[in-house]
Design a protein around this motif. Structure first.
Motif, mmCIF file in Angstrom:
data_model
loop_
_atom_site.group_PDB
_atom_site.id
_atom_site.type_symbol
_atom_site.label_atom_id
_atom_site.label_comp_id
_atom_site.label_asym_id
_atom_site.label_seq_id
_atom_site.Cartn_x
_atom_site.Cartn_y
_atom_site.Cartn_z
ATOM 1 N N ILE A 155 50.909 17.707 23.638
ATOM 2 C CA ILE A 155 51.045 18.268 22.065
ATOM 3 C C ILE A 155 52.372 18.995 21.359
ATOM 4 N N ILE A 156 52.751 19.407 22.529
ATOM 5 C CA ILE A 156 54.039 20.160 21.746
ATOM 6 C C ILE A 156 54.938 19.161 22.128
ATOM 7 N N ALA A 157 54.941 18.160 22.893
ATOM 8 C CA ALA A 157 55.517 17.029 22.813
ATOM 9 C C ALA A 157 55.673 16.463 21.542
ATOM 10 N N GLY A 158 54.099 15.733 20.944
ATOM 11 C CA GLY A 158 54.249 14.617 20.373
ATOM 12 C C GLY A 158 54.090 15.384 19.090
ATOM 13 N N THR A 159 54.597 16.774 18.683
ATOM 14 C CA THR A 159 55.170 17.636 17.935
ATOM 15 C C THR A 159 56.533 17.259 17.480
ATOM 16 N N LEU A 160 56.998 17.524 18.502
ATOM 17 C CA LEU A 160 58.789 17.540 18.685
ATOM 18 C C LEU A 160 58.975 16.279 18.752
ATOM 19 N N VAL A 161 58.387 15.469 19.085
ATOM 20 C CA VAL A 161 59.453 13.926 18.383
ATOM 21 C C VAL A 161 59.118 13.990 17.061
ATOM 22 N N GLN A 162 57.697 14.240 16.655
ATOM 23 C CA GLN A 162 57.775 14.057 14.866
ATOM 24 C C GLN A 162 58.726 14.737 13.961
ATOM 25 N N VAL A 163 59.206 15.981 14.970
ATOM 26 C CA VAL A 163 60.591 16.524 14.219
ATOM 27 C C VAL A 163 61.338 15.454 14.623
#
Lengths: 247, 247
Positions: free
Chosen positions: A197-205
């Motif tokens: 979920i951290i990775a998915g969020t950082l991709v959106q960032v």
């Protein structure tokens, strides 16, 4: 005696770590081959029960055995029997009852994103292919807000049963080398799907959909729907675990 | 029109580039899928006819077609049809009759050696596992003697039919990053198995069986038996080809 092993695997062909009815798992392959090697029923217990498709360079398994084989020789003997996508990286004796899940530890995971126009076939199994350009500086900044002790409820899969969703992240670094962006997270423990979920969020960032500063608000909301999507399992690798006291 | 494509592949599941009776090849998969895509019989021709198990990030294929699809769109349309271990990295129109094997070019190959005590399952398909410690400084020194124009007969598989065994190596570098030693060779052309014989020889130098300076004598002998063994195919990756004049 109780034996601790460091276990590396390519998770592509397994339904994760933990024994389950729908397919072959890492735990099951270790149990079967250790039992055959040592001539007694062996049941391993793992530090990180990785999901289907997740890889490992340094997961930890422990088990009890009556063997007279020296603990450090077990890794070599077992590797002769294991399939080529599971390789034990070492074995040693530990105190009776020692268990990696009941120790203070620092776990490190890496999530790898292949960020380029075309897929790269040689890295298709251990990187998440993402076509649109990602701004690594923004990802680094967003990652910095995750460091420290926080309630990571927004970064925990819905339905996970845990006493507390507070965890400490010692470091969350984002590095780009060639076309591969690596998110490296070290913490005292991780909630279910937390790194993905951290990775998915950082991709959106990185793609501009979420501002780096917004990560502070996502944490504060304590709501899974505030964070980005769960990134695919095959980009994730369990890198290793350090313990305060082991041997 | 004539179309040039850059072709990347994980060679694990193929019997090399060139069509042959004993198994599926890269060339065959490209021919079949291009023919289906463009609705006419397509036959590609490759720059580097890589062996079974060898990988590529930048091999080149050319073919003739009557299609009205723009040349640069073919890569995207073809990738929709290809298996996930073959990915075209771009396509463009070239002059009629242009062929990568009849051009002055600089080809680059990498040979990767995983040099550590235990195998690493996630890199088992694109690195050659070598257990005994290798001295990278010795390997670098030995590699330097291969640079320049030489008769590489000692580094050519026996029985290969070629007019001349003289080739120019522009650079032969050895780098270590973590546990992976990469031999990177750029030249104007390579004899059959040449990079794998260079790798096999440099492994013997790194292990101490051959002195770095002995490489000069190996070249001078013009005898395959003077060099080291042919290192396994799966450590080799065709990285790319630069042409003097292409578009």
């Amino acid at each position: 005696m109780r034996v601790k092993m460091i276990v590396a695997y390519d998770g592509t062909n397994y339904k994760g770590w933990q024994v389950q009815p729908n397919g072959i798992t890492i735990e099951e392959v270790l149990n079967k081959n250790l039992s055959n090697l040592l001539g007694e029923q062996i049941v391993v217990s793992g530090a990180s029960r990785t999901d289907s498709g997740v890889h490992s360079l340094g997961n930890i398994a422990v088990f009890d055995t009556n063997t007279r084989m020296p603990a450090d020789k077990i890794a070599f003997a077992l590797n002769q029997r294991l399939p080529e996508d599971i390789v034990v990286q070492g074995s040693c004796e530990v105190e009776d009852g020692w268990h990696p899940r009941y120790q203070n530890s620092r776990k490190t995971y890496e999530y790898r994103i292949l960020n380029r126009t075309f897929r790269m076939p040689t890295r298709r199994l251990d990187t998440y292919f993402y076509h649109y350009p990602l701004d690594v500086e923004k990802m680094k900044k967003a990652a910095s807000y995750l460091e420290g002790e926080h309630d990571f409820k927004s970064f925990c899969a819905i339905g996970a049963q845990v006493k507390t969703t507070v965890r400490t992240i010692y470091a969350c670094d984002v590095e780009k080398e060639g076309d591969i962006i690596t998110i490296r997270v070290t913490g005292n423990g991780f909630l279910y799907n937390m790194v993905r979920i951290i990775a998915g969020t950082l991709v959106q960032v990185g793609g501009g959909a979420i501002k780096p500063e917004a990560v502070k608000g996502i944490l504060a909301k304590k709501d899974r729907s505030a964070a980005g999507p769960t990134a695919p399992a095959h980009g994730l690798t369990m890198m290793g675990i350090e313990f305060e006291n082991v041997e």
